[in-house]
Write a protein that holds these residues in place. Sequence first.
Motif, short mmCIF file in Angstrom:
data_model
loop_
_atom_site.label_atom_id
_atom_site.label_comp_id
_atom_site.label_asym_id
_atom_site.label_seq_id
_atom_site.Cartn_x
_atom_site.Cartn_y
_atom_site.Cartn_z
N ARG A 33 0.81 -1.22 0.00
CA ARG A 33 0.00 0.00 0.00
C ARG A 33 0.84 1.27 0.00
NH1 ARG A 33 -2.90 0.41 4.81
NH2 ARG A 33 -1.34 -0.91 5.81
N PHE A 34 2.04 1.21 0.62
CA PHE A 34 2.89 2.39 0.75
C PHE A 34 4.35 1.99 0.51
CE2 PHE A 34 -0.67 2.92 3.71
CZ PHE A 34 -1.20 4.14 3.30
N ARG A 35 5.15 2.96 0.15
CA ARG A 35 6.60 2.83 0.13
C ARG A 35 7.17 4.21 0.43
NH1 ARG A 35 3.01 2.64 -3.12
NH2 ARG A 35 3.53 0.61 -4.03
N HIS A 36 8.41 4.26 0.91
CA HIS A 36 9.07 5.53 1.21
C HIS A 36 10.22 5.70 0.22
CE1 HIS A 36 7.21 6.32 5.26
NE2 HIS A 36 6.89 5.06 5.05
N LEU A 37 10.28 6.86 -0.41
CA LEU A 37 11.27 7.09 -1.46
C LEU A 37 12.18 8.26 -1.11
CD1 LEU A 37 8.88 6.78 -4.53
CD2 LEU A 37 10.39 5.01 -3.59
N ALA A 38 13.47 8.07 -1.36
CA ALA A 38 14.41 9.18 -1.21
C ALA A 38 14.31 10.13 -2.39
CB ALA A 38 15.83 8.64 -1.09
N LEU A 39 13.50 9.77 -3.36
CA LEU A 39 13.30 10.56 -4.57
C LEU A 39 12.04 11.41 -4.43
CD1 LEU A 39 13.98 10.94 -7.71
CD2 LEU A 39 12.26 9.15 -8.06
N ASP A 40 12.16 12.71 -4.71
CA ASP A 40 11.00 13.58 -4.78
C ASP A 40 10.32 13.36 -6.13
OD1 ASP A 40 9.29 15.84 -5.33
OD2 ASP A 40 10.27 16.88 -3.68
N LEU A 41 9.13 12.79 -6.12
CA LEU A 41 8.46 12.43 -7.37
C LEU A 41 8.10 13.64 -8.22
CD1 LEU A 41 6.06 9.55 -6.24
CD2 LEU A 41 8.18 9.35 -7.56
N GLU A 42 7.97 14.79 -7.62
CA GLU A 42 7.62 15.99 -8.39
C GLU A 42 8.83 16.62 -9.07
OE1 GLU A 42 4.53 16.80 -9.03
OE2 GLU A 42 4.01 15.03 -7.84
N THR A 43 9.95 16.71 -8.35
CA THR A 43 11.12 17.42 -8.87
C THR A 43 12.19 16.49 -9.43
OG1 THR A 43 12.30 17.42 -6.76
CG2 THR A 43 10.72 19.21 -7.15
N GLY A 44 12.16 15.21 -9.01
CA GLY A 44 13.20 14.28 -9.43
C GLY A 44 14.46 14.37 -8.58
N ALA A 45 14.46 15.20 -7.55
CA ALA A 45 15.64 15.37 -6.71
C ALA A 45 15.76 14.21 -5.72
CB ALA A 45 15.55 16.68 -5.95
N ILE A 46 17.00 13.76 -5.51
CA ILE A 46 17.29 12.75 -4.48
C ILE A 46 17.53 13.47 -3.16
CG2 ILE A 46 18.84 10.92 -3.74
CD1 ILE A 46 17.23 10.08 -6.10
N ARG A 47 16.74 13.12 -2.15
CA ARG A 47 16.77 13.87 -0.89
C ARG A 47 17.81 13.38 0.10
NH1 ARG A 47 10.24 13.90 -0.81
NH2 ARG A 47 10.61 11.66 -0.79
N CYS A 48 18.26 12.14 -0.04
CA CYS A 48 19.25 11.62 0.91
C CYS A 48 19.96 10.44 0.28
CB CYS A 48 18.59 11.23 2.23
SG CYS A 48 17.39 9.90 2.07
N SER A 49 21.01 9.97 0.95
CA SER A 49 21.82 8.85 0.47
C SER A 49 21.61 7.65 1.38
CB SER A 49 23.29 9.24 0.46
OG SER A 49 23.74 9.46 1.79
N LEU A 50 22.14 6.49 0.96
CA LEU A 50 22.11 5.33 1.84
C LEU A 50 22.90 5.60 3.10
CD1 LEU A 50 21.41 2.39 2.45
CD2 LEU A 50 23.46 1.72 1.16
N ALA A 51 24.03 6.29 2.97
CA ALA A 51 24.83 6.62 4.16
C ALA A 51 24.03 7.47 5.14
CB ALA A 51 26.12 7.34 3.75
N ASP A 52 23.21 8.39 4.62
CA ASP A 52 22.37 9.21 5.50
C ASP A 52 21.41 8.32 6.29
OD1 ASP A 52 23.49 11.59 4.52
OD2 ASP A 52 21.96 11.78 2.95
N LEU A 53 20.72 7.43 5.59
CA LEU A 53 19.74 6.57 6.24
C LEU A 53 20.40 5.61 7.22
CD1 LEU A 53 17.54 5.70 3.12
CD2 LEU A 53 16.95 7.27 4.98
N ALA A 54 21.52 4.99 6.81
CA ALA A 54 22.20 4.03 7.68
C ALA A 54 22.79 4.71 8.91
CB ALA A 54 23.30 3.31 6.89
N THR A 55 23.27 5.94 8.75
CA THR A 55 23.80 6.68 9.90
C THR A 55 22.69 6.95 10.91
OG1 THR A 55 25.52 7.71 8.54
CG2 THR A 55 24.97 8.79 10.63
N THR A 56 21.53 7.37 10.43
CA THR A 56 20.40 7.61 11.33
C THR A 56 19.98 6.34 12.05
OG1 THR A 56 19.59 9.43 9.96
CG2 THR A 56 18.01 8.41 11.45
N ALA A 57 19.86 5.24 11.29
CA ALA A 57 19.47 3.96 11.89
C ALA A 57 20.52 3.50 12.90
CB ALA A 57 19.28 2.91 10.81
N GLY A 58 21.80 3.63 12.54
CA GLY A 58 22.86 3.22 13.43
C GLY A 58 22.91 4.03 14.71
N ALA A 59 22.74 5.35 14.59
CA ALA A 59 22.74 6.21 15.77
C ALA A 59 21.58 5.86 16.70
CB ALA A 59 22.66 7.67 15.35
#
Length: 342
Positions: free
Chosen positions: A46-72
């Motif tokens: 039903r849902f998914r979370h995307l690092a991609l802004d579907l309107e602008t095509g901009a990538i909002r974050c990296s895998l390192a960003d996400l993994a750093t948050t999860a690790g912290a």
Amino acid sequence: MADVDIRVLSVGTALPGPPVDNAALAARFGMDRLWQEWIDLFIGTRFRHLALDLETGAIRCSLADLATTAGATALARAGITAGEIDLVVLSTATPDALMPATVNVVADRLGINEVSTIQLQAGCSGAVQGLDVARKLLLSGAHRTALVLGGEMLARFYDLSIDLAKLPPEQLVNYVLFGDGAGAAVLTSNPAPGACSLVSTLTRLEGLGRAPGATLEWFGPGERGERVAATEDYKAIEEHVPVMAARTVTELLDGLGWRPDELDYLLPPQLSGVMSARITDHLGLPEAHVVSCVDEIGNNGNGLVYFQLERALPRLAPGDRAVGVSIESSKWIRSGFALERR
């Protein structure tokens, strides 16, 4: 070291951006109501979370960003400092770059240094492979406390200019199955009363002579040509994954001497909402509580096991047992783990 108990002290996760529902996805790609109904009926996510802004095509974050948050988050929940970590393992199919390894970028951001770091290139089974590698190294006595991470950044493979109506099913399915996200767990061989024990892990390659069920390409300048970045043989996955999952559960239970009716929780493979339900039915463990989340967050590959663990660990009472299974279709790898609150 056979009597050493490997404990899961904590889990942390991270998702990028707000959830994207099927209606928003259909609207963005100009697909009609029937396409949305196809997702609901045959995929069940039903849902998914995307690092991609579907309107602008901009990538909002990296895998390192996400993994750093999860690790912290995992470190904070465990009450562990960066200086107490002596092993970092990260599994992913979509590292930010071939070099430097994303695991080292994450370790640096978390203030972890002078330790062993390992990065595993793997699909969905990679999360369990990471837990397996960390557990075995902790059992060996070479390390005491590990930060194990997994996640994906699949948004980079979205082509917002493409006409989805013209795609064959093996390419179209990738636009609805997958999302981005990362997770982390802190494991230790140190005494930790009350913590859940990771009592078993296994990974088995079963791809001998079998065509890959999924592909994900890397391209250099001038190399791509007409090659497709990602494909998914959904029919082959529907055929093989339930059988592989059943073999994995049987092997885990037999190895531990557990009976099926002694299992309190099941963390099934998380390809999609429909497939997870189908696999759960095939496993035939009606007394086990099912912990599934793919229909809410999408398939973020190496991150999914951590999202399941984050939901399961607080629910395990003393004496409870759980089994998790993850199947990788790229070259057909089955993997699993067992937990017990002792």
